[in-house]
Design a protein around this motif. Structure first.
Motif, mmCIF file in Angstrom:
data_model
loop_
_atom_site.group_PDB
_atom_site.id
_atom_site.type_symbol
_atom_site.label_atom_id
_atom_site.label_comp_id
_atom_site.label_asym_id
_atom_site.label_seq_id
_atom_site.Cartn_x
_atom_site.Cartn_y
_atom_site.Cartn_z
ATOM 1 N N ALA A 29 -10.061 2.757 -20.517
ATOM 2 C CA ALA A 29 -10.440 3.282 -21.834
ATOM 3 C C ALA A 29 -11.954 3.319 -21.994
ATOM 4 C CB ALA A 29 -9.794 2.439 -22.936
ATOM 5 N N PHE A 30 -12.638 2.259 -21.564
ATOM 6 C CA PHE A 30 -14.101 2.217 -21.665
ATOM 7 C C PHE A 30 -14.751 3.311 -20.829
ATOM 8 C CE2 PHE A 30 -14.095 -1.897 -23.773
ATOM 9 C CZ PHE A 30 -15.273 -1.846 -24.500
ATOM 10 N N MET A 31 -14.211 3.555 -19.636
ATOM 11 C CA MET A 31 -14.782 4.601 -18.772
ATOM 12 C C MET A 31 -14.729 5.958 -19.461
ATOM 13 S SD MET A 31 -13.485 3.764 -14.894
ATOM 14 C CE MET A 31 -13.151 5.470 -14.683
ATOM 15 N N THR A 32 -13.591 6.282 -20.023
ATOM 16 C CA THR A 32 -13.420 7.594 -20.653
ATOM 17 C C THR A 32 -14.327 7.742 -21.860
ATOM 18 O OG1 THR A 32 -11.150 7.764 -19.876
ATOM 19 C CG2 THR A 32 -11.753 9.118 -21.767
ATOM 20 N N LEU A 33 -14.278 6.790 -22.761
ATOM 21 C CA LEU A 33 -15.076 6.900 -23.981
ATOM 22 C C LEU A 33 -16.564 6.747 -23.709
ATOM 23 C CD1 LEU A 33 -12.718 5.032 -26.430
ATOM 24 C CD2 LEU A 33 -13.158 7.474 -26.296
ATOM 25 N N GLY A 34 -16.919 5.850 -22.803
ATOM 26 C CA GLY A 34 -18.332 5.641 -22.493
ATOM 27 C C GLY A 34 -18.993 6.865 -21.892
ATOM 28 N N LEU A 35 -18.322 7.487 -20.936
ATOM 29 C CA LEU A 35 -18.909 8.667 -20.289
ATOM 30 C C LEU A 35 -19.006 9.868 -21.222
ATOM 31 C CD1 LEU A 35 -17.361 8.482 -16.726
ATOM 32 C CD2 LEU A 35 -19.727 8.088 -17.390
ATOM 33 N N SER A 36 -18.121 9.943 -22.194
ATOM 34 C CA SER A 36 -18.166 11.084 -23.114
ATOM 35 C C SER A 36 -19.446 11.073 -23.946
ATOM 36 C CB SER A 36 -16.928 11.102 -24.019
ATOM 37 O OG SER A 36 -16.960 10.015 -24.917
ATOM 38 N N LEU A 37 -20.094 9.926 -24.066
ATOM 39 C CA LEU A 37 -21.340 9.837 -24.832
ATOM 40 C C LEU A 37 -22.506 10.539 -24.140
ATOM 41 C CD1 LEU A 37 -21.120 6.096 -25.946
ATOM 42 C CD2 LEU A 37 -20.533 8.136 -27.290
ATOM 43 N N PHE A 38 -22.381 10.769 -22.833
ATOM 44 C CA PHE A 38 -23.474 11.350 -22.062
ATOM 45 C C PHE A 38 -23.186 12.785 -21.610
ATOM 46 C CE2 PHE A 38 -23.533 6.754 -21.462
ATOM 47 C CZ PHE A 38 -24.802 6.470 -21.937
ATOM 48 N N ALA A 39 -22.200 13.421 -22.221
ATOM 49 C CA ALA A 39 -21.783 14.759 -21.803
ATOM 50 C C ALA A 39 -22.851 15.808 -22.113
ATOM 51 C CB ALA A 39 -20.476 15.135 -22.486
ATOM 52 N N ARG A 40 -22.901 16.785 -21.253
ATOM 53 C CA ARG A 40 -23.773 17.933 -21.438
ATOM 54 C C ARG A 40 -23.223 18.778 -22.592
ATOM 55 N NH1 ARG A 40 -24.541 21.365 -16.192
ATOM 56 N NH2 ARG A 40 -23.608 19.429 -15.626
ATOM 57 N N VAL A 41 -24.087 19.396 -23.346
ATOM 58 C CA VAL A 41 -23.659 20.259 -24.447
ATOM 59 C C VAL A 41 -23.015 21.505 -23.841
ATOM 60 C CG1 VAL A 41 -24.419 21.619 -26.431
ATOM 61 C CG2 VAL A 41 -25.485 19.406 -25.954
ATOM 62 N N PRO A 42 -21.780 21.810 -24.254
ATOM 63 C CA PRO A 42 -21.074 22.951 -23.656
ATOM 64 C C PRO A 42 -21.554 24.286 -24.209
ATOM 65 C CG PRO A 42 -19.710 21.940 -25.325
ATOM 66 C CD PRO A 42 -20.942 21.083 -25.199
ATOM 67 N N SER A 43 -21.345 25.343 -23.414
ATOM 68 C CA SER A 43 -21.656 26.684 -23.899
ATOM 69 C C SER A 43 -20.580 27.157 -24.866
ATOM 70 C CB SER A 43 -21.783 27.658 -22.723
ATOM 71 O OG SER A 43 -20.560 27.731 -22.013
ATOM 72 N N LYS A 44 -19.366 26.646 -24.705
ATOM 73 C CA LYS A 44 -18.268 26.997 -25.591
ATOM 74 C C LYS A 44 -17.296 25.831 -25.648
ATOM 75 C CE LYS A 44 -15.128 30.675 -26.735
ATOM 76 N NZ LYS A 44 -14.614 31.974 -26.417
ATOM 77 N N ARG A 45 -16.756 25.563 -26.845
ATOM 78 C CA ARG A 45 -15.842 24.444 -27.048
ATOM 79 C C ARG A 45 -14.648 24.925 -27.869
ATOM 80 N NH1 ARG A 45 -18.621 19.089 -29.137
ATOM 81 N NH2 ARG A 45 -19.786 19.626 -27.306
ATOM 82 N N ASP A 46 -13.491 24.337 -27.610
ATOM 83 C CA ASP A 46 -12.260 24.683 -28.326
ATOM 84 C C ASP A 46 -12.053 23.697 -29.482
ATOM 85 O OD1 ASP A 46 -9.713 25.251 -29.227
ATOM 86 O OD2 ASP A 46 -8.804 25.310 -27.241
ATOM 87 N N TRP A 47 -12.292 24.176 -30.713
ATOM 88 C CA TRP A 47 -12.141 23.339 -31.896
ATOM 89 C C TRP A 47 -10.836 23.622 -32.648
ATOM 90 C CZ3 TRP A 47 -14.787 19.132 -33.073
ATOM 91 C CH2 TRP A 47 -16.067 18.962 -32.534
#
Length: 187
Positions: A29-47
């Motif tokens: 759980a920590f790996m998934t949530l922790g790494l999401s904090l450093f994600a690159r800004v996407p060109s397109k996202r599904d909201w």
């Protein structure tokens, strides 16, 4: 929420220190949530609501897992071995993605090296192995329901991600080279 979950899991582990699968669930759980904090800004996202529900539910499902001991269908060490295999595969996939990792389906660029040479969504195979390891060593009706929902949410997440990425010509070419999404020969 992750802190409360971790506290509850560690309390259960202190009662029964041989339950290694509890600690490995926390690590995953920590790996998934922790790494999401450093994600690159996407060109397109599904909201879309469906993508959001699949992504948030598929990420935070662990909050509904029954942490107290259940029926052991396999020995604790066998469950822990499956979890470790899943965690190592997740790490390989996440290292392959670098900063292109995120929670919501998004286009952060097409990755076709590392774990992505073998399947289009290798991280989900790691999640599946980790989840199966915990479930089989901590079996119970609540956990069966939680993981059944988790697997359904992840399939929905993959489908939404594929739809978004398929708008990219480079992804369509990659999809032509790498046929399977998660499990080679199956899906």
């Amino acid at each position: 929420m992750l802190s409360i979950f971790t506290y509850a899991a560690v309390r259960q582990w202190l009662v029964a220190p041989t339950r290694i699968t509890l600690l490995l669930l926390v690590v995953s759980a920590f790996m998934t949530l922790g790494l999401s904090l450093f994600a690159r800004v996407p060109s397109k996202r599904d909201w879309t609501p469906f993508a959001f529900i699949c992504s948030v539910g598929g990420t935070f499902y662990f909050l509904a897992v029954r942490l107290s001991p259940g029926t052991q269908l396999i020995p604790e060490l066998a469950g822990a071995a499956l979890q470790l295999l899943g965690i190592f595969w997740q790490m390989f996939a996440k290292v392959s993605l670098s900063r292109s990792f995120g929670i919501l389906p998004a286009n952060r660029g097409v990755i076709s090296h590392g774990a992505y040479r073998f399947m289009r969504h290798p991280m989900y195979l790691g999640y599946f192995l980790t989840d199966i390891g915990f479930l089989l060593a901590n079996f119970g009706i609540q956990n069966v329901i939680v993981y059944g929902c988790q697997f359904a949410l992840q399939i929905g997440r993959i489908v939404r991600e594929e739809r978004l990425l398929s708008e990219d010509e480079r992804y369509r070419a990659y999809r032509g080279k790498v046929r399977f999404r998660v499990i080679p020969g199956v899906f």
